[in-house]
Design a protein around this motif. Structure first.
Motif, PDB file in Angstrom:
ATOM      1  N   THR A  35       9.812 -47.826  29.964  1.00  0.00           N
ATOM      2  CA  THR A  35      10.475 -48.727  28.871  1.00  0.00           C
ATOM      3  C   THR A  35      10.981 -48.199  27.870  1.00  0.00           C
ATOM      4  OG1 THR A  35       8.861 -50.493  29.628  1.00  0.00           O
ATOM      5  CG2 THR A  35      10.153 -50.754  27.530  1.00  0.00           C
ATOM      6  N   PHE A  36      12.367 -48.010  27.730  1.00  0.00           N
ATOM      7  CA  PHE A  36      13.011 -47.066  26.780  1.00  0.00           C
ATOM      8  C   PHE A  36      12.564 -47.736  25.206  1.00  0.00           C
ATOM      9  CE2 PHE A  36      15.611 -46.619  30.332  1.00  0.00           C
ATOM     10  CZ  PHE A  36      15.703 -45.166  30.523  1.00  0.00           C
ATOM     11  N   ASP A  37      12.883 -48.943  24.988  1.00  0.00           N
ATOM     12  CA  ASP A  37      12.619 -49.504  23.885  1.00  0.00           C
ATOM     13  C   ASP A  37      12.365 -50.941  24.058  1.00  0.00           C
ATOM     14  OD1 ASP A  37      15.032 -50.726  24.359  1.00  0.00           O
ATOM     15  OD2 ASP A  37      15.914 -49.152  23.498  1.00  0.00           O
ATOM     16  N   LYS A  38      12.463 -51.931  23.048  1.00  0.00           N
ATOM     17  CA  LYS A  38      11.983 -53.288  23.214  1.00  0.00           C
ATOM     18  C   LYS A  38      13.188 -54.060  23.932  1.00  0.00           C
ATOM     19  CE  LYS A  38       9.233 -53.928  19.034  1.00  0.00           C
ATOM     20  NZ  LYS A  38       9.006 -54.389  17.788  1.00  0.00           N
ATOM     21  N   GLU A  39      14.180 -53.291  24.396  1.00  0.00           N
ATOM     22  CA  GLU A  39      15.150 -54.049  25.014  1.00  0.00           C
ATOM     23  C   GLU A  39      15.628 -53.498  26.468  1.00  0.00           C
ATOM     24  OE1 GLU A  39      18.460 -53.779  22.448  1.00  0.00           O
ATOM     25  OE2 GLU A  39      17.743 -55.241  21.124  1.00  0.00           O
ATOM     26  N   SER A  40      15.239 -52.381  26.697  1.00  0.00           N
ATOM     27  CA  SER A  40      15.640 -51.974  27.952  1.00  0.00           C
ATOM     28  C   SER A  40      14.484 -51.252  28.807  1.00  0.00           C
ATOM     29  CB  SER A  40      16.864 -50.709  27.802  1.00  0.00           C
ATOM     30  OG  SER A  40      17.933 -51.394  27.116  1.00  0.00           O
ATOM     31  N   SER A  41      14.652 -51.034  30.176  1.00  0.00           N
ATOM     32  CA  SER A  41      13.691 -50.242  30.801  1.00  0.00           C
ATOM     33  C   SER A  41      14.284 -49.977  32.422  1.00  0.00           C
ATOM     34  CB  SER A  41      12.359 -51.190  31.128  1.00  0.00           C
ATOM     35  OG  SER A  41      12.752 -52.378  31.850  1.00  0.00           O
ATOM     36  N   VAL A  42      13.723 -48.966  32.850  1.00  0.00           N
ATOM     37  CA  VAL A  42      14.143 -48.856  34.255  1.00  0.00           C
ATOM     38  C   VAL A  42      12.821 -48.895  35.331  1.00  0.00           C
ATOM     39  CG1 VAL A  42      16.343 -47.179  33.925  1.00  0.00           C
ATOM     40  CG2 VAL A  42      13.778 -46.296  33.973  1.00  0.00           C
ATOM     41  N   PHE A  43      13.040 -49.217  36.458  1.00  0.00           N
ATOM     42  CA  PHE A  43      11.735 -48.954  37.453  1.00  0.00           C
ATOM     43  C   PHE A  43      12.248 -48.667  38.936  1.00  0.00           C
ATOM     44  CE2 PHE A  43      13.845 -53.530  37.859  1.00  0.00           C
ATOM     45  CZ  PHE A  43      13.678 -53.621  39.049  1.00  0.00           C
ATOM     46  N   ALA A  44      11.157 -48.154  39.680  1.00  0.00           N
ATOM     47  CA  ALA A  44      11.399 -48.023  40.923  1.00  0.00           C
ATOM     48  C   ALA A  44      10.349 -48.446  41.586  1.00  0.00           C
ATOM     49  CB  ALA A  44      11.506 -46.533  40.968  1.00  0.00           C
ATOM     50  N   ASN A  45      10.061 -48.820  42.818  1.00  0.00           N
ATOM     51  CA  ASN A  45       8.826 -49.268  43.684  1.00  0.00           C
ATOM     52  C   ASN A  45       9.444 -49.113  45.275  1.00  0.00           C
ATOM     53  OD1 ASN A  45       9.947 -51.866  44.859  1.00  0.00           O
ATOM     54  ND2 ASN A  45      10.331 -52.629  42.715  1.00  0.00           N
ATOM     55  N   TYR A  46       8.015 -48.929  45.636  1.00  0.00           N
ATOM     56  CA  TYR A  46       7.980 -48.792  47.209  1.00  0.00           C
ATOM     57  C   TYR A  46       6.938 -49.795  47.752  1.00  0.00           C
ATOM     58  CZ  TYR A  46       6.243 -47.411  51.764  1.00  0.00           C
ATOM     59  OH  TYR A  46       5.771 -47.483  52.993  1.00  0.00           O
TER      60      TYR A  46
END
Length: 637
Positions: free
Chosen positions: A399-410
């Motif tokens: 989570t970069f900040d209160k507005e943005s995030s990236v995720f990866a899953n398997y």
């Protein structure tokens, strides 16, 4: 502590007011571990009661098909029990790769009958969560494509909704709720009927339908540490649905009965469910939850005097620990389902252990989960099948900040065979072992959520072994048709969701899905399908809604649904003369809210587009093929 223990939430304002609309990350409550959209390691869509109410849909299938990434189509004309698909498993068998739960109770069937989602009144839903390529650890068998979790209301609101429409459509529903520090009660119900749209014979009789549902839930806290809950629900449906048409008949008049098909079907489908559960809170961080369910169903194809009875029993126990740094859920699942009809007496049993965990380290969220499931069936004639399967979920979110995030899953997921895939439909003779399908799912995603824009983008790739399908030999189906496995296949695609509050007056919601589903290796009865597209999968799926808030009381909305053409559902050779046509529908609605009263009107398929489900050449089941309209009111008190 009291507020934390009572797992109930109050709805916000019931009126849609332009000046105070804001977007925010919504909580995901029905996963193994509670989280929110921004910090989720999965690709998730979350829809609230307000989203569903403002869509003014006649059933949940309509909401899924017009507002979400899920595709729905009536099952061979049966609008009460529809097929579903997302992530490219196909409109033919996609629904068997999706687990659907209602308040944690799995409603998937042990045979090839789709779940009866029409039994759930839209007015009773508080939240709907669609978890893509995830959920195997908690939900288990069947979660290859993902999970649809539906949570019903347990609020203090009280409301009734009534509407009437074209073709003799009429509907009435209610919700009544009560909450205090010790006790929560809720009751809801719906009655719906339609005089029908299509003719079922040359005499002009039509495909009429009726449905009645009811639900009651109670939660009681005898002490600060103990929560007791119980629920009951029922559904009574009766539906006459017409058969397929040839292409000429469909083009000439999709309302006709058709001259060369099998004739209409009449089905009665009844279900009764009971649930009971308890939670004990050792502390604010540690709790034990136990839930039991029993469901009895009866499907009666009146036309053929064919009756199937089902009894499902399930139990789940889970120990949860939740702190600022780590959340862990460990539990056991048990299920037994029995199916009895003229040809078969079959039992399916599932037993599972699961462990799910999330670790929170500042801006980092790490998810690790594992499920072991033992699946078996037995028949009165002595045949059996046993499988021991393993499910895994790994995920990471930054989570970069209160507005943005990236995720990866398997995730490594699985789907066992439905019981009726193993036996010949007309004799009950055992047809042989059908392997469980297993999938390796990979997803990368990005979330950006502000007060005025909610954007979600995800890329996925799915590698499958033994994808289950029905081999329909058109030339000699009586002798050769059977259920079997595709040796190897894969799918990949892109999902985009964006809800943008353009101004105080305008907002738009967009769902776009691109998917490609390929057969890598499969030869059946001398036919080589390797390199072909999986039939029944549209490459492009678009749903867009533009809303105009004329003033604080009035909202206008227009929704456009489009999905591209595809190979017909049985066309594994990709060589049928006819393809599945592109699906198109434009809906428009107006809502006026004043104090506790809401008036609404809606036109579906405004431009009278013809739509249908292509199974084979000259085997088309019309669906949403003409303009319909409803108008009604909702009263809150």
């Amino acid at each position: 502590m009291h507020k934390k223990k009572i797992l109930l939430s109050l709805l916000a304002s019931t009126a849609l007011v332009a000046q105070n609309i804001e977007l925010e990350p919504l909580s995901i409550t029905s996963t193994a571990i509670r989280t929110n959209e921004l910090r989720s390691t999965d690709a998730v869509e979350v829809y609230t009661a307000e989203d569903i109410e403002m869509a003014h849909v006649q059933n949940i299938y309509e909401f899924l098909n017009s507002q979400t990434s899920v595709i729905t189509m009536p099952s061979y004309g049966n609008s009460f029990s529809q097929k579903l698909d997302f992530r490219g498993y196909g409109i033919g068998d996609g629904y068997q790769n999706i687990v659907i739960t209602i308040d944690g109770r799995k409603i998937n069937n042990i045979d090839m009958v789709p779940p009866l989602l029409s039994a759930i009144s839209p007015a009773s839903i508080e939240k709907m969560e669609i978890i893509k390529s995830g959920g195997i650890v908690k939900s288990g068998d069947g979660a290859n494509a993902g999970v649809i979790n539906i949570t019903t209301k347990q609020t203090t609101s009280k409301e009734i909704t009534v509407y009437m429409g074209t073709y003799g459509t009429a509907d009435g529903s209610f919700y009544l709720g009560h909450n205090d520090e010790k006790l929560s009660l809720s009751a809801s119900g719906e009655a719906q009927k339609s005089d029908g749209i299509r003719n079922i014979n040359s005499s002009g009789e039509r495909d009429e339908s009726s449905m009645t549902t009811g639900t009651f839930n109670i939660t009681y806290l005898p002490t600060d540490e103990l929560e007791l809950r119980a629920g009951a629900s029922f559904a009574r449906t009766n539906l006459i649905y017409a058969s397929f048409l040839t292409l000429d008949e469909y083009n000439n008049n999709p309302k006709q009965a058709g001259a060369t098909n099998w004739g209409s079907n009449e089905q009665e489908y009844d279900t009764d469910a009971l649930s009971a559960g308890a939670s004990y809170y050792f502390s604010d961080k540690l709790s034990l939850n136990v839930d039991m369910n029993r469901e009895e169903k009866m499907s009666n194809y009146v036309t053929y005097a064919s009756v199937t009875d089902y009894v499902y029993n399930s139990v789940r126990a889970a120990l949860k620990y939740d702190s600022k740094c780590i959340a862990i859920t460990a539990g056991v699942d048990g299920f037994e389902g029995n199916l009895v009809n003229t040809n078969n007496d079959l039992t399916k049993r599932n037993g599972a252990l699961f462990l799910a965990s999330e670790l929170y380290l500042g801006k980092n969220t790490l998810k690790v989960g594992y499920r072991y499931e033992d699946i078996s069936f037995e028949s009165k004639t002595g045949e059996d099948q046993k499988d021991k399967l393993h499910g895994v979920e790994l995920g990471y979110n930054y989570t970069f900040d209160k507005e943005s995030s990236v995720f990866a899953n398997y995730s490594h997921s699985f789907q066992s065979s439905s019981l009726d895939r193993l036996f010949k439909w007309n004799t009950g003779a055992f047809m042989g072992y059908v392997k469980p399908s297993q999938a390796h799912n990979y997803t990368l995603g990005y979330n950006h959520i502000t007060n005025s824009n909610k954007l979600k983008i995800s890329l996925f790739y799915i590698d499958l072994q033994d994808e289950i399908y029905y081999y329909a030999d058109a030339a000699n189906w009586w002798a050769n048709a059977r259920n079997t496995n595709i040796d190897k296949s894969h799918k990949y695609g892109l999902d985009i969701y964006d809800k943008w509050l353009i101004s105080d007056e305008f907002n738009v919601a967009l769902n776009y899905n691109f998917v490609k589903a390929k057969i890598d290796d499969e030869i059946e009865n001398g036919e080589d399908y390797s390199g072909n597209d999986l039939p029944g999968v549209s490459d492009h799926n678009i749903k867009a809604t533009l809303s105009y808030l004329a003033n604080k009381n009035t909202t206008l909305a227009i929704t456009q649904v489009y999905r591209s053409e595809a190979y017909a559902a049985d066309d594994f050779n990709n060589n049928f003369t006819q393809k599945q046509d592109a699906y198109k529908s434009t809906d428009i609605s107006i809502t006026y809210t004043k104090d506790n009263l809401e008036l609404f009107a809606k036109i579906n398929n405004l431009f009278n587009q013809r739509n249908g489900l292509w199974v084979q050449d000259d085997a088309i089941y019309p669906a949403n093929f003409t303009t319909t309209a409803i108008a009604g009111f909702k009263l809150r008190f």
